[in-house]
Design an enzyme around this catalytic site. Structure first.
Site, PDB file in Angstrom:
ATOM      1  N   LYS A 178       2.804 -16.909   2.254  1.00  0.00           N
ATOM      2  CA  LYS A 178       2.827 -16.005   3.408  1.00  0.00           C
ATOM      3  C   LYS A 178       2.731 -16.813   4.689  1.00  0.00           C
ATOM      4  CE  LYS A 178       1.033 -11.734   1.448  1.00  0.00           C
ATOM      5  NZ  LYS A 178       0.052 -10.668   1.623  1.00  0.00           N
ATOM      6  N   HIS A 215     -10.481  -2.115   5.988  1.00  0.00           N
ATOM      7  CA  HIS A 215     -11.197  -3.161   5.248  1.00  0.00           C
ATOM      8  C   HIS A 215     -12.704  -3.011   5.450  1.00  0.00           C
ATOM      9  CE1 HIS A 215      -7.337  -5.667   5.876  1.00  0.00           C
ATOM     10  NE2 HIS A 215      -7.370  -5.305   4.607  1.00  0.00           N
ATOM     11  N   SER A 274      -3.000  -4.306   7.857  1.00  0.00           N
ATOM     12  CA  SER A 274      -2.952  -5.478   8.738  1.00  0.00           C
ATOM     13  C   SER A 274      -1.578  -5.612   9.369  1.00  0.00           C
ATOM     14  CB  SER A 274      -3.301  -6.740   7.950  1.00  0.00           C
ATOM     15  OG  SER A 274      -4.637  -6.701   7.511  1.00  0.00           O
ATOM     16  N   ARG A 330      -5.283   3.124  -0.129  1.00  0.00           N
ATOM     17  CA  ARG A 330      -5.008   4.043   0.975  1.00  0.00           C
ATOM     18  C   ARG A 330      -4.174   5.230   0.509  1.00  0.00           C
ATOM     19  NH1 ARG A 330      -2.245  -0.563   4.341  1.00  0.00           N
ATOM     20  NH2 ARG A 330      -1.461  -0.720   2.239  1.00  0.00           N
TER      21      ARG A 330
END
Length: 162
Positions: A41, A17, A128, A90
């Site tokens: 979440k 990030h 994460s 990514r």
């Protein structure tokens, strides 16, 4: 002045990030890092804690602002009067998911553009979720998250175990 919004959960922020934030800050006049408050979440960190960590790791960048939002990204982007969203990629698997979201956003708001930025190859494995898994098993998170927030993350893990 070109402003871009970099949205995400940032639960917690990673070196990947930070890589995107640093590079976006060089390319754009202003970068708004927008923490999504997603009630579906179960985050490790509150929105306030995620904002605090992001502020800790970006304080040297005068053109980076930390904010948070609820609801649809396109509504938030319009509220901020911005027309560009930046997303980090990514791997090819990220592209498929991010492309679907970008096309959905385009359908909802044709005036908003999404720009994809490749993460540094050294961070291509990093997420994460990986950080949370490593820290849950008392693994070393050095090199996974910015140094300024390593202790903060470990303290949070320790407080959750009490």
């Amino acid at each position: 002045m070109k402003t871009v919004i970099y949205p995400g959960s940032f639960d917690p922020p990673t070196n990947g990030h930070l890589d995107i934030i640093q590079r976006a800050a060089r390319v754009f006049d202003k970068v708004i890092v927008a923490v999504l408050n997603n009630p579906e979440k179960n985050p490790m960190f509150t929105v306030a804690e995620r904002r605090k960590m992001l502020e800790m790791i970006t304080k040297e960048y005068a053109n980076v602002e930390i904010d948070d939002f609820n609801g649809l990204l396109v509504d938030y982007v319009r509220e901020k009067q911005v027309s560009i969203v930046i997303k980090g990629l990514r791997a090819i698997s990220d592209f498929e998911n991010e492309m679907q979201m970008a096309l959905t956003n385009r359908k909802l708001a044709p005036d908003i553009e999404t720009i994809f930025m490749m993460t540094n190859h050294k961070c291509s494995f990093l997420s994460s979720s990986v950080v949370k898994e490593v820290v849950a098993f008392d693994g070393c998170i050095e090199g996974l998250v910015p140094e300024q927030i390593q202790d903060y993350i470990i303290e949070k893990r320790n407080s959750q175990r009490k």
